[in-house]
Design a protein around this motif. Structure first.
Motif, PDB file in Angstrom:
ATOM      1  N   UNK A 141       0.826  -1.205   0.000  1.00 48.25           N
ATOM      2  CA  UNK A 141       0.000   0.000   0.000  1.00 48.25           C
ATOM      3  C   UNK A 141       0.861   1.256   0.000  1.00 48.25           C
ATOM      4  N   UNK A 142       0.462   2.205  -0.845  1.00 44.83           N
ATOM      5  CA  UNK A 142       1.135   3.497  -0.936  1.00 44.83           C
ATOM      6  C   UNK A 142       0.103   4.601  -0.794  1.00 44.83           C
ATOM      7  N   UNK A 143       0.562   5.761  -0.413  1.00 48.16           N
ATOM      8  CA  UNK A 143      -0.296   6.933  -0.334  1.00 48.16           C
ATOM      9  C   UNK A 143      -0.551   7.442  -1.753  1.00 48.16           C
ATOM     10  N   UNK A 144      -1.749   7.955  -1.989  1.00 44.66           N
ATOM     11  CA  UNK A 144      -2.079   8.556  -3.285  1.00 44.66           C
ATOM     12  C   UNK A 144      -1.747  10.047  -3.233  1.00 44.66           C
ATOM     13  N   UNK A 145      -1.135  10.559  -4.281  1.00 44.13           N
ATOM     14  CA  UNK A 145      -0.732  11.955  -4.334  1.00 44.13           C
ATOM     15  C   UNK A 145      -1.853  12.948  -4.028  1.00 44.13           C
ATOM     16  N   UNK A 146      -3.032  12.820  -4.673  1.00 40.89           N
ATOM     17  CA  UNK A 146      -4.107  13.781  -4.378  1.00 40.89           C
ATOM     18  C   UNK A 146      -4.561  13.745  -2.915  1.00 40.89           C
ATOM     19  N   UNK A 147      -4.628  12.570  -2.322  1.00 38.94           N
ATOM     20  CA  UNK A 147      -5.016  12.464  -0.905  1.00 38.94           C
ATOM     21  C   UNK A 147      -3.961  13.120  -0.023  1.00 38.94           C
ATOM     22  N   UNK A 148      -2.692  12.928  -0.357  1.00 34.13           N
ATOM     23  CA  UNK A 148      -1.613  13.557   0.410  1.00 34.13           C
ATOM     24  C   UNK A 148      -1.695  15.076   0.278  1.00 34.13           C
ATOM     25  N   UNK A 149      -1.932  15.572  -0.929  1.00 33.27           N
ATOM     26  CA  UNK A 149      -2.038  17.019  -1.142  1.00 33.27           C
ATOM     27  C   UNK A 149      -3.152  17.608  -0.272  1.00 33.27           C
ATOM     28  N   UNK A 150      -4.320  16.937  -0.252  1.00 27.76           N
ATOM     29  CA  UNK A 150      -5.449  17.411   0.565  1.00 27.76           C
ATOM     30  C   UNK A 150      -5.118  17.378   2.059  1.00 27.76           C
ATOM     31  N   UNK A 151      -4.533  16.270   2.503  1.00 26.29           N
ATOM     32  CA  UNK A 151      -4.195  16.122   3.931  1.00 26.29           C
ATOM     33  C   UNK A 151      -3.141  17.139   4.343  1.00 26.29           C
ATOM     34  N   UNK A 152      -2.165  17.371   3.492  1.00 26.51           N
ATOM     35  CA  UNK A 152      -1.120  18.357   3.789  1.00 26.51           C
ATOM     36  C   UNK A 152      -1.719  19.761   3.851  1.00 26.51           C
ATOM     37  N   UNK A 153      -2.638  20.086   2.947  1.00 26.64           N
ATOM     38  CA  UNK A 153      -3.300  21.397   2.970  1.00 26.64           C
ATOM     39  C   UNK A 153      -4.092  21.571   4.268  1.00 26.64           C
ATOM     40  N   UNK A 154      -4.786  20.528   4.695  1.00 28.26           N
ATOM     41  CA  UNK A 154      -5.533  20.600   5.957  1.00 28.26           C
ATOM     42  C   UNK A 154      -4.589  20.741   7.151  1.00 28.26           C
ATOM     43  N   UNK A 155      -3.468  20.039   7.112  1.00 22.81           N
ATOM     44  CA  UNK A 155      -2.480  20.137   8.201  1.00 22.81           C
ATOM     45  C   UNK A 155      -1.925  21.559   8.276  1.00 22.81           C
ATOM     46  N   UNK A 156      -1.649  22.159   7.130  1.00 23.55           N
ATOM     47  CA  UNK A 156      -1.147  23.537   7.110  1.00 23.55           C
ATOM     48  C   UNK A 156      -2.202  24.503   7.635  1.00 23.55           C
ATOM     49  N   UNK A 157      -3.458  24.289   7.241  1.00 28.53           N
ATOM     50  CA  UNK A 157      -4.545  25.153   7.700  1.00 28.53           C
ATOM     51  C   UNK A 157      -4.727  25.030   9.211  1.00 28.53           C
ATOM     52  N   UNK A 158      -4.624  23.808   9.710  1.00 31.73           N
ATOM     53  CA  UNK A 158      -4.736  23.583  11.156  1.00 31.73           C
ATOM     54  C   UNK A 158      -3.627  24.320  11.901  1.00 31.73           C
ATOM     55  N   UNK A 159      -2.417  24.281  11.352  1.00 29.50           N
ATOM     56  CA  UNK A 159      -1.289  24.960  11.985  1.00 29.50           C
ATOM     57  C   UNK A 159      -1.487  26.473  11.959  1.00 29.50           C
ATOM     58  N   UNK A 160      -2.022  27.010  10.863  1.00 30.14           N
ATOM     59  CA  UNK A 160      -2.283  28.453  10.764  1.00 30.14           C
ATOM     60  C   UNK A 160      -3.341  28.883  11.782  1.00 30.14           C
ATOM     61  N   UNK A 161      -4.386  28.069  11.942  1.00 28.23           N
ATOM     62  CA  UNK A 161      -5.469  28.369  12.881  1.00 28.23           C
ATOM     63  C   UNK A 161      -4.955  28.376  14.325  1.00 28.23           C
ATOM     64  N   UNK A 162      -3.999  27.500  14.610  1.00 28.11           N
ATOM     65  CA  UNK A 162      -3.464  27.376  15.969  1.00 28.11           C
ATOM     66  C   UNK A 162      -2.571  28.556  16.345  1.00 28.11           C
TER      67      UNK A 162
END
Length: 163
Positions: A141-162
């Motif tokens: 099993x490998x990570x899919x690029x689009x899913x990683x892009x979405x998760x990374x964007x959410x992680x960045x948004x979470x960090x900005x909100x904090x």
């Protein structure tokens, strides 16, 4: 006369069992580097495998890694191996799924970049050569690029909100 050594998949599996205990090498086999990596691991060293054959590699900043993994798991997206390195955190992704990657602070590593791999037993907090698996390699099993892009964007948004 010196016999030529050849290895079948069964031989390599037996070799890995003898050296390291049972390992799942499906994620590594397509690189063609299994014997070399097993030999490195047997000697307590990092194995080398090129990106762009069995998997592509996307590197994100260390600070966003754990939240990105959390976001992938929350989305129930496929999650492949994730490797902490001195330069950031490397996600092994399905070949071609991160082509054209363009996300702030991150990069898709060029094909043929040698990735230094610790034995799968070196998971956080255990390190070898300043490397450790955040998500250990198992199966294929490998990570899919689009899913990683979405998760990374959410992680960045979470960090900005904090902030």
């Amino acid at each position: 006369m010196n016999p030529t050594l050849t290895h079948t998949d069964a031989d390599l599996s037996d070799l890995s069992d003898l050296i390291l205990g049972p390992l799942e090498l499906g994620w590594l086999r397509p690189t063609g580097r299994v014997p070399d990596v097993l030999l490195a691991w047997e000697n307590g060293a990092l194995g080398e495998a090129p990106a762009g054959l069995a998997w592509d590699v996307v590197r994100i900043p260390t600070g966003a890694a754990w939240e990105t993994v959390r976001q992938l798991r929350a989305a129930r997206a496929p999650l492949g191996p994730v490797l902490a390195t001195p330069l950031g955190v490397d996600f092994l992704v399905t070949p071609g799924s991160a082509d054209g990657w363009n996300a702030p602070g991150s990069a898709r590593l060029p094909d043929r970049t040698l990735v230094l791999l610790p034995h799968p037993d070196y998971a956080e907090p255990r390190h070898l050569g300043n490397r450790s698996w955040i998500v250990r390699p198992t199966g294929t099993e490998l990570t899919e690029g689009p899913a990683l892009r979405d998760a990374y964007a959410l992680a960045r948004a979470t960090a900005e909100t904090a902030r």
